[in-house]
Design an enzyme around this catalytic site. Sequence first.
Site, PDB file in Angstrom:
ATOM      1  N   ASP A 259     -16.687-110.301  32.718  1.00 30.12           N
ATOM      2  CA  ASP A 259     -16.030-110.228  31.414  1.00 30.12           C
ATOM      3  C   ASP A 259     -15.735-111.666  31.035  1.00 30.12           C
ATOM      4  O   ASP A 259     -14.894-112.322  31.658  1.00 30.12           O
ATOM      5  CB  ASP A 259     -14.737-109.418  31.509  1.00 30.12           C
ATOM      6  CG  ASP A 259     -14.000-109.307  30.178  1.00 30.12           C
ATOM      7  OD1 ASP A 259     -14.298-110.095  29.255  1.00 30.12           O
ATOM      8  OD2 ASP A 259     -13.102-108.455  30.063  1.00 30.12           O
ATOM      9  N   VAL A 260     -16.455-112.189  30.042  1.00 30.00           N
ATOM     10  CA  VAL A 260     -16.350-113.616  29.727  1.00 30.00           C
ATOM     11  C   VAL A 260     -14.965-114.026  29.259  1.00 30.00           C
ATOM     12  O   VAL A 260     -14.628-115.214  29.262  1.00 30.00           O
ATOM     13  CB  VAL A 260     -17.404-114.040  28.684  1.00 30.00           C
ATOM     14  CG1 VAL A 260     -18.815-113.843  29.220  1.00 30.00           C
ATOM     15  CG2 VAL A 260     -17.213-113.308  27.354  1.00 30.00           C
TER      16      VAL A 260
ATOM     17  N   CYS B  98     -25.056-116.404  25.723  1.00 22.62           N
ATOM     18  CA  CYS B  98     -25.555-115.488  24.698  1.00 22.62           C
ATOM     19  C   CYS B  98     -24.651-114.275  24.510  1.00 22.62           C
ATOM     20  O   CYS B  98     -24.917-113.437  23.637  1.00 22.62           O
ATOM     21  CB  CYS B  98     -26.964-115.013  25.045  1.00 22.62           C
ATOM     22  SG  CYS B  98     -28.206-116.307  25.109  1.00 22.62           S
TER      23      CYS B  98
ATOM     24  N   SER C 273     -24.531-119.307  15.063  1.00 18.64           N
ATOM     25  CA  SER C 273     -25.184-118.401  14.116  1.00 18.64           C
ATOM     26  C   SER C 273     -25.249-119.107  12.771  1.00 18.64           C
ATOM     27  O   SER C 273     -24.415-119.978  12.467  1.00 18.64           O
ATOM     28  CB  SER C 273     -24.381-117.099  13.969  1.00 18.64           C
ATOM     29  OG  SER C 273     -24.829-116.336  12.855  1.00 18.64           O
TER      30      SER C 273
ATOM     31  N   TYR D 295     -16.551-113.074  12.401  1.00 14.21           N
ATOM     32  CA  TYR D 295     -17.767-113.524  13.060  1.00 14.21           C
ATOM     33  C   TYR D 295     -18.075-114.976  12.717  1.00 14.21           C
ATOM     34  O   TYR D 295     -18.394-115.789  13.603  1.00 14.21           O
ATOM     35  CB  TYR D 295     -18.926-112.619  12.658  1.00 14.21           C
ATOM     36  CG  TYR D 295     -20.222-112.901  13.369  1.00 14.21           C
ATOM     37  CD1 TYR D 295     -20.353-112.628  14.734  1.00 14.21           C
ATOM     38  CD2 TYR D 295     -21.311-113.431  12.697  1.00 14.21           C
ATOM     39  CE1 TYR D 295     -21.540-112.885  15.404  1.00 14.21           C
ATOM     40  CE2 TYR D 295     -22.508-113.687  13.354  1.00 14.21           C
ATOM     41  CZ  TYR D 295     -22.609-113.416  14.705  1.00 14.21           C
ATOM     42  OH  TYR D 295     -23.792-113.672  15.363  1.00 14.21           O
TER      43      TYR D 295
END
Length: 251
Positions: A57-58, A84, A146, A159
């Site tokens: 779990d990052v 990623c 992104s 985001y």
Amino acid sequence: MQISETKAIVTGGASGLGAAVARALCAEEAAVTILDRDTDQGMALASEIGAGFQPVDVTEESSVEQAIGEAAAQMGGITACINCAGVVIAERTLGRNGPHALETFRRTVEVNLIGSFNVLRLAAEEMARNAPDGDGCRGVIVNTASVAAFDGQKGQAAYAASKGGIAAMTLPLARDLASQNIRVMAIAPGVFRTPMLESLGQEVMDGLAADVTAPQRLGEPQEFAALVLHILGNCYLNGEVIRLDGALRMR
């Protein structure tokens, strides 16, 4: 950095862009450990391509410490960290049901931005122990931003904020880690054919592809992976965010 001598961890490596990176690295005979929350899918892919796997779990410090420690022990060190892992939501700042939920905003930033930093800081600690390679480099970190970091659409406040943070910290990280001879790069992909995008249906994918300048199609995960491998091998790439988007500019 010679790809065949690389010892890489790939977060979010069980599917999508991360899986493509893991496949490409293994195809070039690099040592790879996939880090992902999806144990079943991660272990299946690792077995298929000859990689290692560690559940993680990052967002949890202890989870990442354990995963990186195990990966370093199994591979004999870590020379590359490709982040990623991420989540995406669509929620307007003020919608029909009221204001944007604070918890979804917090979670998006926690996974995408804080999670990436959590992994890379601990990976950098491992890399600092490496002997310099022929170019004097001890390691390379590649984060996933992104195009939403620069031209996010409506409903993408959370985001875009998380990916904007990835982009903004790229140069400071490169400067911080220069004394350890660790390079830091980020890729800002446009619209890519991943399981998450495919779940939206062909009509939605066709609409997204129509906005890409050229080639007018979705990006393929293999193209993202190819850029990662180029970054690893090109020692003069450092402190930069590369857009990989077919000249897409979202509106």
